[in-house]
Enzyme design. Structure first.
Site, PDB file in Angstrom:
ATOM      1  CG  ASN A 114      24.921 -22.809  -7.737  1.00 28.97           C
ATOM      2  OD1 ASN A 114      25.421 -23.903  -7.463  1.00 28.97           O
ATOM      3  ND2 ASN A 114      24.355 -22.545  -8.902  1.00 28.97           N
ATOM      4  CE1 TYR A 160       9.778 -14.400  -8.391  1.00 28.36           C
ATOM      5  CE2 TYR A 160       7.741 -14.171  -7.146  1.00 28.36           C
ATOM      6  CZ  TYR A 160       9.036 -13.768  -7.416  1.00 28.36           C
ATOM      7  OH  TYR A 160       9.592 -12.722  -6.692  1.00 28.36           O
TER       8      TYR A 160
END
Ligand code: UDP
Length: 336
Positions: A114, A160
Site C-alpha cells: 500500500n 515478524y
C-alpha cells in the site's frame, strides 16, 4: 557529534506545504521522528492504527499547526498527497507482534504494498523500517548487510522476521521494476523515553521492574547479547538516509555496535536505579537470538553516521523518563 553530510551527498528536503507521512507515527520511534521533522520545519501527517502506538505519545504535538493525526491501518489502501513517506508501522516487540501474528504479517506485506503504491502515486521518496530480525539467530557476527541471515520460517518470531524479509523483497522489486526511490534501514535494538512499559522489551521491563523493586526477569542465563541504540541517534540516521541524494543500492544497518549481555544490562539498571529488586531467571523464549551486533561501516561511509549517546547516558535519560511516568500513573496508562 555526527558531522553534517556534504552538500553533494545530501539534499536535506526543504520543508514544503505537502506533509511528510509517518506511518506508525504514534509509536515509540515514530513519535520521536514526528517531533524531529516538526523541529526541522516540515508538515507532518502521523498515521497510526493505535494497536501498539498511543495518542499519549503525540499528545504534545496535537496543538502544532503543522501536525495532523490520522487513524488508519496500513493493511488498508490509502490515497493521500504527501511529499515523502517514512514507513514505521508494525508492532515491534516479540510479545506484541506475536499477539496477532497474521495481522503482523499483513502489516509488513500489505503495508509495504500500500505504501509503495502511495509513493508511486505521489512520486515521493519512501523510507522503510526494516530490522536486524532479518538476520534471525545470526551465524555471522557482527552482522553486515551482506549476511543473508538465519531465520526460522515457521517459529514464533517468523510472523515478524519473514514479514519484514518479504517487505524488503517488495521494496527492491518496486525499485527495479517501477523506479521507486526507496531507502531501507535495518534497525537494531533501540531504547529511550516513550517505550511502552507494556510491550515486554528488555530495557523497559528492566527499568520499570527496577524502579518498582519488582523482580527483574532475566530470560535464559543472561549470556545472550544485544547492542542498544538510543532513539535520538537512530532518528538522526533515518533523516540522513532520506537526505542522501541517491538511494543506496541496498539496506543500511542502523544501530549501536556497543554489545552487552542481557545479564550485564540487568546489573547496570539495578546499579543505576539503586534498586532493591532481585534478578530472577525465566525460560529463554524460543528462537531468541544468541547474539546481535551491527556492523555499521556502511552507515559510517554513506551517511557519516555513528551513535553518539553512550549506554549510560541513554539509560539515565530512560530511567528519568520512566520514573516521572511512574509517579504520574495516568501518564503511564496514557502511553499504553
Ligand atoms: N529479555 C529478558 N527479560 C525481559 C525481556 C527480554 O531477559 O524481561 C531478553 C530477551 O530474551 C532477549 C533480549 O532480552 O534475549 C532482548 O529482548 P527484546 O524483547 O527487548 O528484543 P529482541 O529479542 O527482539 O531483541
Amino acid at each position: 557529534m555526527n558531522e553534517p553530510l556534504s552538500p553533494a551527498a545530501a539534499r536535506e528536503r526543504a520543508p514544503g506545504s505537502l506533509p511528510v507521512l509517518v506511518t506508525g507515527g504514534a509509536g515509540f520511534l515514530g513519535s520521536h521522528l514526528c517531533e524531529e521533522l516538526l523541529r526541522r520545519g516540515h508538515f507532518v501527517l502521523c498515521l497510526d492504527n493505535l494497536l501498539t502506538g498511543s495518542l499519549g505519545n503525540v499528545e504534545h504535538l496535537l496543538g502544532n499547526e503543522r501536525f495532523r493525526f490520522l487513524r488508519h491501518d496500513v493493511t488498508e489502501p490509502l490515497s493521500l498527497r504527501v511529499s515523502a513517506i517514512y514507513n514505521l508501522a508494525c508492532a515491534a516487540s516479540p510479545p506484541q507482534y506475536q499477539r496477532d501474528p497474521l495481522h503482523t504479517i499483513k502489516t509488513s506485506v500489505l503495508g509495504a504494498l500500500n505504501l509503495l503504491a502511495l509513493a508511486q502515486e505521489n512520486d515521493a521518496p519512501i523510507f522503510h523500517a526494516s530490522t536486524s530480525e532479518i538476520y534471525g539467530d545470526p551465524a555471522v557476527h557482527p552482522q553486515t548487510e551482506a549476511y543473508w541471515g538465519h531465520a526460522n520460517s515457521w517459529g514464533p518470531r517468523a510472523c515478524y522476521d519473514e514479514g519484514k524479509r518479504c517487505a524488503e523483497t517488495l521494496f527492491y522489486e518496486h525499485i527495479r521494476q517501477n523506479g521507486v526511490d526507496a531507502r531501507l534501514a535495518r534497525i537494531f535494538n533501540t531504547y529511550g523515553p516513550r517505550m511502552s512499559p507494556a510491550d515486554g522489551r528488555v530495557v523497559s521491563n528492566f527499568v520499570v521492574q527496577a524502579l518498582t523493586n519488582a523482580d527483574i526477569t532475566l530470560y535464559g542465563d543472561g549470556s545472550q547479547t544485544r547492542s542498544f541504540c538510543f532513539v535520538s541517534d537512530l532518528v538522526e540516521g533515518f533523516l540522513r538516509l532520506m537526505a542522501l541524494d541517491r538511494a543506496p543500492a541496498g539496506p543500511v544497518n542502523l544501530g549501536n555496535p556497543m554489545e552487552i549481555t542481557v545479564g550485564e544490562l540487568a546489573e547496570r539498571v539495578v546499579a543505576m536505579t539503586g534498586s532493591r529488586a532481585r534478578i530472577v531467571y525465566r525460560p529463554l523464549p524460543q528462537d531468541d537470538p544468541r547474539q546481535r551486533c551491527p556492523d555499521i561501516t556502511q552507515a559510517g561511509s554513506l551517511l557519516g553516521w555513528r551513535p553518539t549517546v553512550t549506554l549510560d547516558e541513554g539509560l539515565a535519560l530512560t530511567i528519568r523518563h520512566f520514573d516521572a511516568r511512574l509517579s504520574a500513573p495516568d501518564l503511564l496508562m496514557a502511553a499504553e
